[in-house]
Scaffold this motif. Structure first.
Motif, PDB file in Angstrom:
ATOM      1  N   ARG A  40       1.072   4.735  -4.546  1.00 46.23           N
ATOM      2  CA  ARG A  40       0.208   5.590  -5.366  1.00 46.23           C
ATOM      3  C   ARG A  40      -0.026   6.905  -4.651  1.00 46.23           C
ATOM      4  O   ARG A  40      -0.539   6.924  -3.526  1.00 46.23           O
ATOM      5  CB  ARG A  40      -1.131   4.901  -5.633  1.00 46.23           C
ATOM      6  N   ILE A  41       0.348   7.995  -5.285  1.00 44.56           N
ATOM      7  CA  ILE A  41       0.145   9.307  -4.697  1.00 44.56           C
ATOM      8  C   ILE A  41      -0.536  10.197  -5.728  1.00 44.56           C
ATOM      9  O   ILE A  41       0.003  10.456  -6.806  1.00 44.56           O
ATOM     10  CB  ILE A  41       1.480   9.926  -4.246  1.00 44.56           C
ATOM     11  N   GLU A  42      -1.747  10.604  -5.383  1.00 46.25           N
ATOM     12  CA  GLU A  42      -2.552  11.460  -6.261  1.00 46.25           C
ATOM     13  C   GLU A  42      -2.821  12.767  -5.530  1.00 46.25           C
ATOM     14  O   GLU A  42      -3.698  12.839  -4.667  1.00 46.25           O
ATOM     15  CB  GLU A  42      -3.882  10.776  -6.598  1.00 46.25           C
ATOM     16  N   PRO A  43      -2.010  13.808  -5.810  1.00 46.03           N
ATOM     17  CA  PRO A  43      -2.192  15.088  -5.108  1.00 46.03           C
ATOM     18  C   PRO A  43      -3.639  15.571  -5.161  1.00 46.03           C
ATOM     19  O   PRO A  43      -4.290  15.520  -6.208  1.00 46.03           O
ATOM     20  CB  PRO A  43      -1.257  16.033  -5.882  1.00 46.03           C
ATOM     21  N   GLY A  44      -4.132  16.003  -4.000  1.00 42.36           N
ATOM     22  CA  GLY A  44      -5.500  16.477  -3.921  1.00 42.36           C
ATOM     23  C   GLY A  44      -6.538  15.384  -3.807  1.00 42.36           C
ATOM     24  O   GLY A  44      -7.732  15.656  -3.662  1.00 42.36           O
ATOM     25  N   PHE A  45      -6.079  14.126  -3.839  1.00 40.42           N
ATOM     26  CA  PHE A  45      -7.019  13.006  -3.768  1.00 40.42           C
ATOM     27  C   PHE A  45      -6.628  12.017  -2.673  1.00 40.42           C
ATOM     28  O   PHE A  45      -7.196  12.059  -1.581  1.00 40.42           O
ATOM     29  CB  PHE A  45      -7.105  12.317  -5.126  1.00 40.42           C
ATOM     30  N   VAL A  46      -5.644  11.146  -2.924  1.00 37.74           N
ATOM     31  CA  VAL A  46      -5.279  10.126  -1.940  1.00 37.74           C
ATOM     32  C   VAL A  46      -3.787   9.793  -2.017  1.00 37.74           C
ATOM     33  O   VAL A  46      -3.122  10.065  -3.021  1.00 37.74           O
ATOM     34  CB  VAL A  46      -6.058   8.798  -2.156  1.00 37.74           C
ATOM     35  N   ILE A  47      -3.290   9.192  -0.920  1.00 39.21           N
ATOM     36  CA  ILE A  47      -2.065   8.406  -0.971  1.00 39.21           C
ATOM     37  C   ILE A  47      -2.477   6.980  -0.640  1.00 39.21           C
ATOM     38  O   ILE A  47      -3.331   6.756   0.218  1.00 39.21           O
ATOM     39  CB  ILE A  47      -0.967   8.915  -0.012  1.00 39.21           C
ATOM     40  N   GLN A  48      -1.897   6.020  -1.333  1.00 34.49           N
ATOM     41  CA  GLN A  48      -2.313   4.620  -1.171  1.00 34.49           C
ATOM     42  C   GLN A  48      -1.092   3.739  -0.951  1.00 34.49           C
ATOM     43  O   GLN A  48      -0.057   3.910  -1.602  1.00 34.49           O
ATOM     44  CB  GLN A  48      -3.065   4.161  -2.422  1.00 34.49           C
ATOM     45  N   GLY A  49      -1.212   2.794  -0.008  1.00 30.82           N
ATOM     46  CA  GLY A  49      -0.111   1.894   0.303  1.00 30.82           C
ATOM     47  C   GLY A  49      -0.612   0.530   0.727  1.00 30.82           C
ATOM     48  O   GLY A  49      -1.807   0.238   0.676  1.00 30.82           O
ATOM     49  N   GLY A  50       0.336  -0.307   1.156  1.00 28.59           N
ATOM     50  CA  GLY A  50      -0.024  -1.629   1.655  1.00 28.59           C
ATOM     51  C   GLY A  50       0.059  -2.733   0.628  1.00 28.59           C
ATOM     52  O   GLY A  50      -0.486  -3.824   0.843  1.00 28.59           O
ATOM     53  N   ASP A  51       0.765  -2.491  -0.489  1.00 32.19           N
ATOM     54  CA  ASP A  51       0.900  -3.495  -1.544  1.00 32.19           C
ATOM     55  C   ASP A  51       2.320  -4.052  -1.542  1.00 32.19           C
ATOM     56  O   ASP A  51       3.275  -3.313  -1.817  1.00 32.19           O
ATOM     57  CB  ASP A  51       0.599  -2.867  -2.904  1.00 32.19           C
ATOM     58  N   PRO A  52       2.501  -5.353  -1.253  1.00 30.11           N
ATOM     59  CA  PRO A  52       3.849  -5.928  -1.253  1.00 30.11           C
ATOM     60  C   PRO A  52       4.504  -5.933  -2.629  1.00 30.11           C
ATOM     61  O   PRO A  52       5.729  -6.030  -2.733  1.00 30.11           O
ATOM     62  CB  PRO A  52       3.623  -7.359  -0.736  1.00 30.11           C
ATOM     63  N   GLN A  53       3.700  -5.809  -3.683  1.00 32.13           N
ATOM     64  CA  GLN A  53       4.257  -5.738  -5.030  1.00 32.13           C
ATOM     65  C   GLN A  53       4.696  -4.306  -5.388  1.00 32.13           C
ATOM     66  O   GLN A  53       5.521  -4.113  -6.282  1.00 32.13           O
ATOM     67  CB  GLN A  53       3.228  -6.217  -6.061  1.00 32.13           C
ATOM     68  N   GLY A  54       4.106  -3.346  -4.717  1.00 32.85           N
ATOM     69  CA  GLY A  54       4.472  -1.961  -4.947  1.00 32.85           C
ATOM     70  C   GLY A  54       3.915  -1.353  -6.214  1.00 32.85           C
ATOM     71  O   GLY A  54       4.340  -0.275  -6.633  1.00 32.85           O
ATOM     72  N   ASN A  55       2.942  -2.028  -6.822  1.00 30.25           N
ATOM     73  CA  ASN A  55       2.395  -1.507  -8.077  1.00 30.25           C
ATOM     74  C   ASN A  55       0.867  -1.519  -8.129  1.00 30.25           C
ATOM     75  O   ASN A  55       0.273  -1.283  -9.175  1.00 30.25           O
ATOM     76  CB  ASN A  55       2.945  -2.308  -9.260  1.00 30.25           C
ATOM     77  N   GLY A  56       0.231  -1.824  -6.991  1.00 27.66           N
ATOM     78  CA  GLY A  56      -1.226  -1.812  -6.938  1.00 27.66           C
ATOM     79  C   GLY A  56      -1.885  -3.143  -7.215  1.00 27.66           C
ATOM     80  O   GLY A  56      -3.121  -3.240  -7.197  1.00 27.66           O
TER      81      GLY A  56
END
Length: 199
Positions: A86-102
């Motif tokens: 998950r990449i939200e410009p100006g807000f956050v980048i999010q990772g760490g999900d083995p499913q890759g979809n949140g």
């Protein structure tokens, strides 16, 4: 006391002093090494697939449960090969999900260490803070984390912040966003390591 006895007493006193000084020096060195070792466990390095590195200072005083969980997952190799999905410009980048979809996680959850959940975590979600993502349940965080791209203090007290990315590494984080905007591909975390000193 005779002269010979004085000399022997003085020699014994000097010897005792040298032993004590050596003992204190050794103890000081051991304590320094211990502190250095403990401090190194509060550092994490994310190595991206392109070789770029993100250095993070973890705060186990503000969020001990969160840091312990993160460190254990890192040491188990859980994050190796996962993406910032998950990449939200100006807000956050999010990772760490083995499913890759949140929707994925490690198979367990931890207590949310933030004010709304009864924990006095005072880390503010300013630019460069790393924090745990979660569902609606306060205690639903497991492995997913996010890094703030800009100040997002409205998240304070609602999410478990547990560390800070150094200023130089935020250039790498910004580049991740730019890459994503260019090619639309989720950037891959090759590995995360604990205990590597910042360089």
């Amino acid at each position: 006391m005779k002269k010979g006895q004085w000399q022997k007493a003085l020699l014994a006193l000097c010897t005792a002093g040298m032993i004590l000084a050596a003992g204190c020096s050794q103890e000081k060195q051991e304590n320094q090494e211990k502190d250095k070792g403990e401090d190194s466990m509060n550092k994490a390095t994310i190595t991206m697939e392109n070789g770029e590195k993100i250095h993070i200072q973890l705060d186990d005083e503000q969020a001990p449960i969160t840091v312990e969980n993160f460190v254990e997952l890192v040491q188990d190799g859980f994050y190796d090969g996962l993406t910032f999905h998950r990449i939200e410009p100006g807000f956050v980048i999010q990772g760490g999900d083995p499913q890759g979809n949140g929707t994925g996680g490690p198979g367990h959850t931890i207590k949310g260490e933030f004010k709304a959940n009864g924990v006095n975590n005072t880390i503010s979600h300013e630019r460069g803070v790393i924090s745990m993502a979660r569902a609606q349940d306060y205690d639903s965080a497991g492995s997913q984390f996010f890094i703030t791209l800009d100040d997002a203090t409205f998240l304070d007290g609602q999410y478990a912040a547990f560390g800070t990315v150094d200023e130089e590494s935020m250039e790498v984080v910004d580049a991740i966003v730019e890459q994503y905007l260019t090619d639309g591909k989720a950037p891959v975390m090759e590995s995360i390591e604990i205990g590597r000193a910042h360089v």
